[in-house]
Write a protein that holds these residues in place. Structure first.
Motif, short mmCIF file in Angstrom:
data_model
loop_
_atom_site.label_atom_id
_atom_site.label_comp_id
_atom_site.label_asym_id
_atom_site.label_seq_id
_atom_site.Cartn_x
_atom_site.Cartn_y
_atom_site.Cartn_z
N GLY A 85 1.52 102.23 68.95
CA GLY A 85 0.33 103.09 69.01
C GLY A 85 -0.97 102.35 68.81
N GLU A 134 -12.23 104.99 73.38
CA GLU A 134 -11.63 106.28 73.72
C GLU A 134 -11.64 106.54 75.23
N SER A 137 -8.06 103.25 79.53
CA SER A 137 -6.69 103.64 79.88
C SER A 137 -5.74 103.20 78.77
N LYS A 138 -4.52 103.74 78.80
CA LYS A 138 -3.52 103.36 77.81
C LYS A 138 -3.26 101.86 77.84
N LYS A 141 -6.13 100.03 76.17
CA LYS A 141 -6.07 100.25 74.72
C LYS A 141 -4.99 99.36 74.09
N ARG A 142 -3.88 99.21 74.81
CA ARG A 142 -2.82 98.35 74.30
C ARG A 142 -3.27 96.90 74.23
N ASP A 164 3.89 98.15 76.25
CA ASP A 164 3.96 99.60 76.45
C ASP A 164 2.68 100.10 77.12
N GLY A 165 2.82 100.81 78.23
CA GLY A 165 1.67 101.37 78.93
C GLY A 165 1.02 100.45 79.93
#
Length: 241
Positions: A85, A134, A137-138, A141-142, A164-165
C-alpha cells in the motif's frame, strides 16, 4: 558473503492465532531473497517485524548488526522499507514528499537534493514530480513508495510487492533496478508473482502458516521434485493453486 539480516526464532501471535511461527534464516549482502507464500502465510507480518513496525511476540531480527528489539531506531536507519500500500501524504508532490523523507531519514541539508534527484531518476518519476500524489496512477504511487525506500541508500531493502500496480514496462524497469542494486545490498522481495522470482531473485523461500516449507535457489527448488516451473513447485508444497 556477510549476513546483513539474521532472523532468529521470530514469532508473532495475535491472541490464540500464530501468524509467524519461529522463523530462522539469514540473508547476506548480494542476495535477493524472494519471499513467497499463499495469502495469510505470514509474509507481510514478518516484514513488519523486521522493519520495526510490529513487535515480535518472541525471537528477534538483527539488521546490519542491530537487534530490532534492543535498537529499533538503528534498525530503521539501516532499512529501506516498501510496505504493502505504501501510504504517502496525498496533497504533497513526489518532490516535496521525497525531500521530506530524506530529511526525516537524517540526510544533511546539502545532500537532500542529490539524493532526491537520484531516486527520481532510478524510479522514473521525472514526469510527475510536481503533481499532487493523490492525482497519480496506482503505478506511479507505487514508484513514489519505492523511491522513499531508496532515498537514504540503505544496506537492507524490504520490498512488499514492489511491482504491484505497474504495467509490464514499469515492472521490467523495477526488476532491472533491483538487479542493479543487488551486489551491494541485502534485498528481500515479498511477491505472489512467481515469474518475478525467476527474473530477479537469487534465492527463494516459501512459507505457509508462518513456517518455512522450502529454501533454495529457484533452480534448486524446481529440481527437488522435477517440477517444470517454480509455479508448479509452489502449488506442490503449499497445496494452493
Amino acid at each position: 558473503m556477510s549476513a546483513l539480516l539474521s532472523i532468529q526464532k521470530l514469532t508473532k501471535r495475535f491472541g490464540p492465532f500464530t501468524a509467524v511461527d519461529g522463523l530462522d534464516f539469514e540473508v547476506g549482502r548480494g542476495e535477493v531473497l524472494g519471499f513467497l507464500g499463499p495469502n495469510g502465510a505470514g509474509k507481510s507480518t514478518t516484514m513488519k517485524m523486521i522493519s520495526g513496525f510490529l513487535a515480535p511476540s518472541a525471537g528477534t531480527a538483527v539488521v546490519a548488526g542491530h537487534d530490532v528489539c534492543k535498537a529499533p531506531q538503528a534498525v530503521k536507519a539501516a532499512i529501506g522499507y516498501l510496505p504493502e500500500g505504501a501510504p504517502a501524504y496525498p496533497d504533497m508532490t513526489p518532490l516535496s514528499f521525497l525531500s521530506f523523507v530524506a530529511r526525516i531519514r537524517g540526510l544533511p541539508d546539502g545532500d537532500v537534493g542529490d539524493a532526491v534527484e537520484r531516486v527520481i531518476a532510478q524510479t522514473r518519476l521525472s514526469n510527475v514530480v510536481l503533481q499532487p500524489i493523490e492525482t497519480l496512477s496506482k503505478g506511479y504511487k507505487r514508484r513514489v513508495g519505492l523511491a522513499q525506500a531508496l532515498v537514504h541508500d540503505p544496506e537492507v531493502l524490504i520490498l512488499d510487492e514492489p511491482t504491484d500496480g505497474l504495467d509490464p514496462n514499469q515492472k521490467h524497469e523495477v526488476r532491472n533496478l533491483i538487479m542493479s542494486m543487488a551486489a551491494e545490498k541485502c534485498i528481500v522481495v515479498s511477491t505472489h508473482i512467481l515469474e518475478e522470482v525467476d527474473a530477479v531473485c537469487s534465492r527463494a523461500m516459501i512459507i505457509a502458516r508462518g513456517r518455512v516449507l522450502a529454501d533454495g535457489t529457484p533452480e534448486e527448488l524446481k529440481a527437488r521434485s522435477g517440477a517444470a516451473s517454480l509455479d508448479d513447485y509452489f502449488r506442490e508444497v503449499t497445496g494452493h493453486a
